[in-house]
Design an enzyme around this catalytic site. Structure first.
Site, PDB file in Angstrom:
ATOM      1  CD  GLU A 216      -3.059  -1.267   0.307  1.00 43.61           C
ATOM      2  OE1 GLU A 216      -3.567  -0.030  -0.109  1.00 43.61           O
ATOM      3  OE2 GLU A 216      -3.715  -2.144   0.012  1.00 43.61           O
ATOM      4  CB  CYS A 250      -1.657   7.479   1.381  1.00 42.15           C
ATOM      5  SG  CYS A 250      -3.260   6.668   2.230  1.00 42.15           S
TER       6      CYS A 250
HETATM    7  P1  NAD Z   1       8.089   4.890   4.843  1.00 44.06           P
HETATM    8  O1  NAD Z   1       8.199   4.054   3.749  1.00 44.06           O
HETATM    9  O2  NAD Z   1       9.198   5.883   5.029  1.00 44.06           O
HETATM   10  O3  NAD Z   1       7.972   3.961   6.158  1.00 44.06           O
HETATM   11  C1  NAD Z   1       7.024   2.910   6.404  1.00 44.06           C
HETATM   12  C2  NAD Z   1       7.496   1.959   7.282  1.00 44.06           C
HETATM   13  O4  NAD Z   1       8.414   1.372   6.352  1.00 44.06           O
HETATM   14  C3  NAD Z   1       7.868   2.187   8.624  1.00 44.06           C
HETATM   15  O5  NAD Z   1       7.312   1.559   9.580  1.00 44.06           O
HETATM   16  C4  NAD Z   1       9.176   2.143   8.473  1.00 44.06           C
HETATM   17  O6  NAD Z   1       9.871   1.859   9.578  1.00 44.06           O
HETATM   18  C5  NAD Z   1       9.507   0.926   7.496  1.00 44.06           C
HETATM   19  N1  NAD Z   1      10.769   1.136   6.779  1.00 44.06           N
HETATM   20  C6  NAD Z   1      11.555   2.359   6.694  1.00 44.06           C
HETATM   21  N2  NAD Z   1      12.739   1.603   6.016  1.00 44.06           N
HETATM   22  C7  NAD Z   1      12.560   0.415   5.920  1.00 44.06           C
HETATM   23  C8  NAD Z   1      13.481  -0.776   5.299  1.00 44.06           C
HETATM   24  N3  NAD Z   1      14.525  -0.376   4.609  1.00 44.06           N
HETATM   25  N4  NAD Z   1      13.101  -1.930   5.202  1.00 44.06           N
HETATM   26  C9  NAD Z   1      12.039  -1.943   5.830  1.00 44.06           C
HETATM   27  N5  NAD Z   1      11.092  -1.382   6.442  1.00 44.06           N
HETATM   28  C10 NAD Z   1      11.437   0.067   6.340  1.00 44.06           C
HETATM   29  O7  NAD Z   1       6.763   5.834   4.941  1.00 44.06           O
HETATM   30  P2  NAD Z   1       6.186   6.780   5.758  1.00 44.06           P
HETATM   31  O8  NAD Z   1       7.065   8.002   5.671  1.00 44.06           O
HETATM   32  O9  NAD Z   1       6.021   6.329   7.183  1.00 44.06           O
HETATM   33  O10 NAD Z   1       4.723   6.860   5.193  1.00 44.06           O
HETATM   34  C11 NAD Z   1       4.485   7.863   4.318  1.00 44.06           C
HETATM   35  C12 NAD Z   1       4.088   7.209   2.852  1.00 44.06           C
HETATM   36  O11 NAD Z   1       3.354   6.165   3.077  1.00 44.06           O
HETATM   37  C13 NAD Z   1       3.993   8.281   1.830  1.00 44.06           C
HETATM   38  O12 NAD Z   1       4.224   7.690   0.613  1.00 44.06           O
HETATM   39  C14 NAD Z   1       2.356   7.739   1.792  1.00 44.06           C
HETATM   40  O13 NAD Z   1       1.740   7.946   0.694  1.00 44.06           O
HETATM   41  C15 NAD Z   1       2.380   6.131   2.120  1.00 44.06           C
HETATM   42  N6  NAD Z   1       0.962   5.795   2.778  1.00 44.06           N
HETATM   43  C16 NAD Z   1       0.281   4.882   1.934  1.00 44.06           C
HETATM   44  C17 NAD Z   1      -0.956   4.498   2.272  1.00 44.06           C
HETATM   45  C18 NAD Z   1      -1.633   3.591   1.495  1.00 44.06           C
HETATM   46  O14 NAD Z   1      -2.892   3.077   2.202  1.00 44.06           O
HETATM   47  N7  NAD Z   1      -1.540   3.257   0.439  1.00 44.06           N
HETATM   48  C19 NAD Z   1      -1.462   4.994   3.456  1.00 44.06           C
HETATM   49  C20 NAD Z   1      -0.606   5.890   4.334  1.00 44.06           C
HETATM   50  C21 NAD Z   1       0.711   6.193   3.782  1.00 44.06           C
END
Ligand code: NAD
Length: 469
Positions: A216, A250
């Site tokens: 997602e 998002c």
């Molecule tokens: P992010 O990708 O930075 O982090 C998301 C998760 O991934 C966190 O739990 C983080 O700890 C983990 N993570 C970070 N680096 C990692 C790695 N190398 N390996 C494994 N896990 C890792 O995203 P964010 O800043 O927390 O959220 C914002 C983003 O999420 C935006 O792009 C937004 O559009 C998207 N988002 C999507 C939805 C959806 O339902 N499609 C909903 C909310 C947010």
């Protein structure tokens, strides 16, 4: 990687897997009880969640947490409880004439242990929402919250430990190293919500174990304004969609595509609508803060870059940003060399791109990554159908923003760079299940006529089959 961390996580996974093997077909009662505990846990700790999320953000409007993090989880669990009997039922599938009197059944079976990785922007909903689907489908669940919402993460760990045995559902918290170790675990399914960039890394980690993933992700979701729209209504709904959670959603409308001659009046209407929603920004309890100083600096950087490259920036309010309550800004005269038109904005900045022909606007959308959401505002039904058929997006709301996300009867998920797979309601139940086809052969099956030694009977039957199949 820290060996003990890896071992610790493996141990939790193995404990859950062993518990799953001991009860591979949890009854409806067991699942209903787990969903009931999600509801009770959420209700009981809703005030604590409001406080923890607000503390993590610097400030998060209480009502936004109650609606978007708490109500969503409670209603998702209630919906699953209500429909569980139907969802669990094996489906009778048609059987081709030449296989009769055998029967086809499609069995819905839990996968085992589902990993859930959540982002910071709706830290409770995006952790427990997927978990509800996974529990309803009969799985065990391990949740990893974002390190950027540490208070909420700790609270969730304590809440879940209070209501669930660790082998049913558990929360693990930690920094980047833990995130990497978590996504390297051989889950039976991994549901990741976050950025497209991290989604790519997570998909690669999961591929090592052939763990199926639901991704997602995010991206730039356009709102296309048609000249047939009701301008005032459109402006107020765009303003709301953009400023809910200060744009850190998002499915927030990222930028607008607007008929050239409507840009001026729409800008005025949107500014007016933003001021009606939030009469002031500084100290307004309804207005959520930008989650971290780093995110605020990134948004300021987008503005500086756009300004330096010639954009006209119009604030919605006549006040200066205080702390992390960022005053919304409308951007005119933007182009694709500006970072604000390249990256997902994820904040209260709203670029407006004029168009002359609607097909140019559609070509613009289709030249870029497939967005998570697309919004269309207008009353011209033929134009609406044209836009819907000529664009791709994870989901669409017509004449509003965001609300398609709240539909439990529809799948929620991205397409292309905005994600793969989907959940919500029955779609989540199916994503977290194996739909196992079972062919019940009949005692009177004609298939023995195809056994060797081959000869005329075989040839005749194959000929007949070619005619009827
Ligand atoms: P992010 O990708 O930075 O982090 C998301 C998760 O991934 C966190 O739990 C983080 O700890 C983990 N993570 C970070 N680096 C990692 C790695 N190398 N390996 C494994 N896990 C890792 O995203 P964010 O800043 O927390 O959220 C914002 C983003 O999420 C935006 O792009 C937004 O559009 C998207 N988002 C999507 C939805 C959806 O339902 N499609 C909903 C909310 C947010």
């Amino acid at each position: 990687m820290d060996q003990t961390l890896q071992e610790r996580l493996h141990l939790v996974l193995e404990q859950q897997r062993a518990a799953f093997r001991a009860e591979m077909a949890p009854s409806r009662e067991v699942r209903l009880d787990r969903l009931e505990r999600v509801r009770r846990m959420t209700a009981q700790h809703s005030e604590a969640l409001v406080k923890a999320i607000s503390a993590d953000f610097g400030h998060r409007a209480r009502q936004e947490t109650l609606l978007a993090d708490i109500f969503t989880v409670e209603s998702g669990a209630r919906h699953a409880q209500k429909h569980l009997r139907d969802w669990m039922r094996p489906r009778r599938q048609p059987t081709a004439l030449h296989f009769q009197p055998a029967r086809n059944l499609l069995m819905r079976q839990p996968l085992g242990v589902v990993g859930v990785v959540a982002p910071w922007n709706y830290p409770y909903y995006l952790a427990l929402g997927p978990a509800v689907g996974a529990l309803a489908a009969g799985n065990r669940v391990m949740i990893k919250p974002s390190e950027l919402t540490p208070r909420t993460g700790e609270l969730m760990a304590a809440m879940v430990a209070e209501f669930f045995a660790p082998e049913e559902m558990t929360v693990v918290n930690g920094e980047a190293e833990l995130a990497r170790a978590f996504t390297a675990l051989p889950f039976d399914h991994l549901c990741f919500t976050g950025s497209t960039a991290v989604g790519r890394i997570v998909a690669q980690a999961a591929a090592q174990n052939l763990t199926p993933v639901t991704l997602e992700l995010g991206g730039k979701s356009p709102a296309l304004v048609d000249r047939s729209c009701d301008l005032k209504l459109t402006a107020s709904r765009i303003a709301h969609g953009k400023l809910f959670n200060a744009g850190q959603t998002c499915v927030a409308p990222d930028y607008l595509l607007v008929p050239k001659d409507m840009v001026e009046p729409l800008v005025q209407e949107i500014r007016g609508a933003m001021r009606r929603l939030y009469p002031k920004i500084a100290g307004n309890p309804d207005y959520t803060h930008i989650a971290t100083p780093r995110h605020l600096a990134r948004l300021r950087g987008l503005l500086d870059d756009a300004r330096a490259k010639g954009a006209k920036i119009i604030p919605s309010h006549e006040e200066k940003t205080v702390g992390r309550g960022l005053v919304p800004q409308l951007l005119l005269g933007v182009n694709e060399q500006m970072t604000v038109m390249q990256e997902e904005i994820f904040g209260p900045l709203l670029p407006i791109v004029p168009y002359v022909e609607v097909d140019h606007a559609l070509a613009y959308i289709n030249r870029h990554d497939k967005p998570l959401a697309l919004y269309w505002f207008g009353r011209d039904a033929a134009m609406r159908e044209h836009v819907l058929s000529q664009t791709q997006a994870g989901g669409v709301t017509v004449n509003d923003c965001i609300w398609h996300l709240g539909q439990e009867e529809q799948p929620f998920g991205g397409v292309g760079a905005s994600g793969m797979g989907a959940y919500h309601g029955e779609f989540g139940f199916r994503s977290f299940s194996k739909e196992k086809p079972v062919f019940h052969q009949s005692r009177w099956a004609g298939t023995r006529l195809f056994f060797p030694p081959y000869g005329k009977t075989f040839d005749r039957l194959l000929g007949l089959l070619k005619k009827i199949a």
